[in-house]
Design an enzyme around this catalytic site. Structure first.
Site, PDB file in Angstrom:
ATOM      1  N   LYS A  21       0.862  -1.264  -0.047  1.00  0.00           N
ATOM      2  CA  LYS A  21       0.096   0.004   0.010  1.00  0.00           C
ATOM      3  C   LYS A  21       0.921   1.207  -0.083  1.00  0.00           C
ATOM      4  O   LYS A  21       1.850   1.310   0.538  1.00  0.00           O
ATOM      5  CB  LYS A  21      -0.851  -0.040   1.195  1.00  0.00           C
ATOM      6  CG  LYS A  21      -2.067   1.180   1.374  1.00  0.00           C
ATOM      7  CD  LYS A  21      -2.722   0.922   2.516  1.00  0.00           C
ATOM      8  CE  LYS A  21      -3.922   2.275   2.808  1.00  0.00           C
ATOM      9  NZ  LYS A  21      -4.626   1.931   3.857  1.00  0.00           N
ATOM     10  N   SER A  63      -9.631   1.773   3.019  1.00  0.00           N
ATOM     11  CA  SER A  63      -8.614   2.599   2.292  1.00  0.00           C
ATOM     12  C   SER A  63      -7.715   1.778   1.462  1.00  0.00           C
ATOM     13  O   SER A  63      -6.910   2.275   0.673  1.00  0.00           O
ATOM     14  CB  SER A  63      -8.130   3.750   3.097  1.00  0.00           C
ATOM     15  OG  SER A  63      -6.827   3.190   4.080  1.00  0.00           O
ATOM     16  N   SER A  96      -9.605  -0.479   7.464  1.00  0.00           N
ATOM     17  CA  SER A  96      -9.072  -0.373   6.184  1.00  0.00           C
ATOM     18  C   SER A  96      -8.509  -1.662   5.323  1.00  0.00           C
ATOM     19  O   SER A  96      -8.387  -1.884   4.248  1.00  0.00           O
ATOM     20  CB  SER A  96      -7.924   0.797   5.922  1.00  0.00           C
ATOM     21  OG  SER A  96      -8.649   1.909   6.100  1.00  0.00           O
TER      22      SER A  96
END
Length: 585
Positions: free
Chosen positions: A76, A150, A174
């Protein structure tokens, strides 16, 4: 090229010479480049030149020397990879780190190869995967839905067969919401268990690095490798002895919480209630006892995350950029952060005090349970619904996830079925901090996967008592004082004799296993925190000790046993069938 990238399968394929890491990973890179314009999963896909140092490092290594030899993974883009820009989905914020995040360094040293940096909701603020200037991440199964966020791009790389696993982060859900929407396991380990050094903070005191895998056993393997205390991370915590990789195994009987009907929220989804009821039945079939749980204090804690002062913690990272370059920050992120400058120190302490009250209440509710089962999300939302009401729909996605890090619990999201339109649907198991491997053991059983034959462990140890430690008797306080809870009243197998030992002043029994003429003895099973077991054991005088006791249902549990020499001068009271019955006589 279709390859099974699950950890054990890939290792087996490498060992059989079916692939080389170089050929496989370069082929995966090409496939990722083809898919990326459609799914927007990568912000930075490593080029062949950027991949070369990692591949070259494997040329001189052996499969046996590296646990993650040639395993492709994604990162990420709020987690640093040395030499590659970290953007947090905000080009104006971007920087090029000289050093990778600790978790990335660990993985590379173990032989894993990073494929690229993945898309996310800007500054990890959101649960849907559409809040990015690099494009919305669409769902891996149905393109009318988001991937969830997210950590939006990371789960797509696993679900689409491009990586074996991927890294995300989780402050409010997330790492769990996108797992549910893409049919994956999302492990949000206990806070501090996986280092966050080299991670762009969302809420520094709450952030966790998460993993996305196809299966719970893979998540267990990764956690065992990554759960190392990190001096670079002041929030890092050492793992507990009962939560090491050896704790992953076969789950026996267990008690799990199920939210009260009035606490369950599906936001109008017609399929959610039946899907959740089926999940409860599946856990019961695995040996679980469902216990109704009041979820309201957990939900109140969840509201503190965005209605309370923790939004100011996000503002401490983004605020200066938002003030000086407002156009660089997405409007929806501005809206989330709008009230942060008005948060006072008084507000912050009052919220902390209330959170501590709620934490104590929630911990009491969990005391007699191994875990709690909830939906991961109440209802999936479409891209069109998000565009129409972005804040409301995003908030709905976090209904079951926002409280977890505030209350310091471990959680694993896992696939549980599919909706009528084919979209994945999932549930979450959560429990006390440092019960991660136990939760993963239960998740593996839920997935129907093979686990080691050893018994799974958590932060509680069952102790069988037969005498003065029974509820209400003279020494029961030694258990109660250490936070032990009564699990069940039962009997031993009919292979024991019971004696009243000589001496005192507290009368004590001695239970001895015999080859013949045995009887079943009345017992109680208590659960005591693992951390308190040593002190409890130290108070047990000879000739008594702790060993293994066979119960009437065939289980063997830790319990009080007596050395044979201690029977000198003892009275055989087996005919009474138990200590309490003999005392009452």
């Amino acid at each position: 090229m279709k390859v099974n990238l699950q950890l054990d399968a890939l290792r087996k394929a490498y060992g059989a010479g079916e692939h080389s890491p170089r050929d496989l990973i370069l082929a995966l890179r090409e496939r990722a480049a083809q898919l990326n314009p459609r799914f927007n999963m990568f912000i930075h896909l490593l080029s062949a030149e950027e991949l070369e140092p990692y591949l070259a490092a494997l040329d001189g290594a052996s499969l046996q020397s590296l646990p993650l030899y040639g395993v492709p993974f994604a990162i990420k883009d709020n987690i640093d990879l040395a030499g590659i820009p970290t953007t947090a989905a905000c080009p104006a914020f971007a920087y090029v780190p000289e050093r990778s995040a600790t978790v990335v360094e660990q993985l590379i040293k173990l032989g894993a190869v990073p494929l690229g940096k993945t898309n996310l909701d800007q500054f990890a603020t959101g649960l849907n995967g559409t809040r990015s200037p690099y494009g919305a991440c669409i769902n891996s199964v149905l393109e009318d839905y988001p991937s969830g966020g997210s950590s939006a791009g990371s789960p797509l790389t696993v679900a689409l067969g491009l990586t074996s696993f991927a890294l995300g982060t989780d402050t409010a859900g997330s790492g769990r919401v996108p797992a549910a929407l893409n049919n994956l396991v999302g492990l949000k380990a206990s806070k501090g268990l996986i280092s966050t050094a080299g991670v762009v903070p969302a809420c520094r005191t709450l952030d966790c690095v998460t993993t996305f895998t196809a299966t719970a056993p893979e998540a267990s393997q990764l956690l065992q490798l990554l759960a190392v205390q990190d001096p670079r991370d002041e929030y890092s915590r050492g793992n507990a002895g009962w939560n090491l990789g050896s704790a992953f195994g076969r789950v026996g009987r267990f008690r799990f919480g199920v939210p009260r009907q009035q606490d369950l929220e599906f936001f109008g989804c017609q399929e959610g209630p039946a899907l959740f009821a089926a999940a409860v039945e599946r856990l019961q079939a695995l040996g679980g006892e469902a216990v109704t749980l009041d979820l309201s204090p957990f939900l109140e804690a969840a509201r503190l995350l965005y209605e309370g002062p923790w939004v100011a913690e996000r503002y401490s990272v983004v605020g200066e950029l938002a003030r000086n370059q407002p156009e660089a920050v997405l409007p929806v992120i501005h809206a989330v952060l709008a009230k942060a400058p008005q948060v006072s120190g008084v507000d912050t302490f009052r919220a902390q005090y209330r959170l501590q009250q709620l934490k104590a209440e929630c911990d009491r509710l969990l005391a007699g349970l191994e875990c709690v089962l909830t939906p991961t999300i109440g209802r999936p939302v479409t891209l069109a619904e998000l565009a129409e009401e972005p804040v409301l729909r995003n908030a709905e996605l976090g209904y079951y996830t926002n409280f977890m890090n505030l209350l310091d619990y471990a959680a694993v999201a896992l696939p549980s079925g599919f909706m009528g339109n084919g979209l994945p649907w999932g549930v979450t198991l959560f429990g006390r901090a440092f019960t991660d491997q136990y939760l993963l053991s239960l998740a593996s059983a839920y997935q129907g996967l093979e686990v080691p034959a050893r018994e799974a462990r958590n932060d509680r140890v069952s102790v069988v008592v037969c005498g003065a430690h029974l509820e209400g008797l003279a020494l029961n306080w030694q258990l109660q004082q250490r936070g032990a809870t009564l699990v069940e009243a039962t009997r031993s197998s009919p292979n024991y004799r019971l004696y009243a030992l000589a001496g005192g002043p507290v009368q004590r029994p001695g239970m001895v296993r015999v080859a013949r003429d045995g009887v079943a003895i009345a017992l109680e099973v208590w659960q005591i925190p693992s951390a308190a077991l040593g002190a409890f054991l130290a108070e047990i005088p000879a000739p008594l000790g702790l060993g293994k006791v066979e119960l009437e249902d065939g289980r063997w549990e830790t319990g009080f046993v007596c050395d044979a020499y201690g029977l000198e001068g003892a009275q055989d009271i087996s005919e009474w069938g138990g200590w309490r019955a003999w005392l009452n006589s």
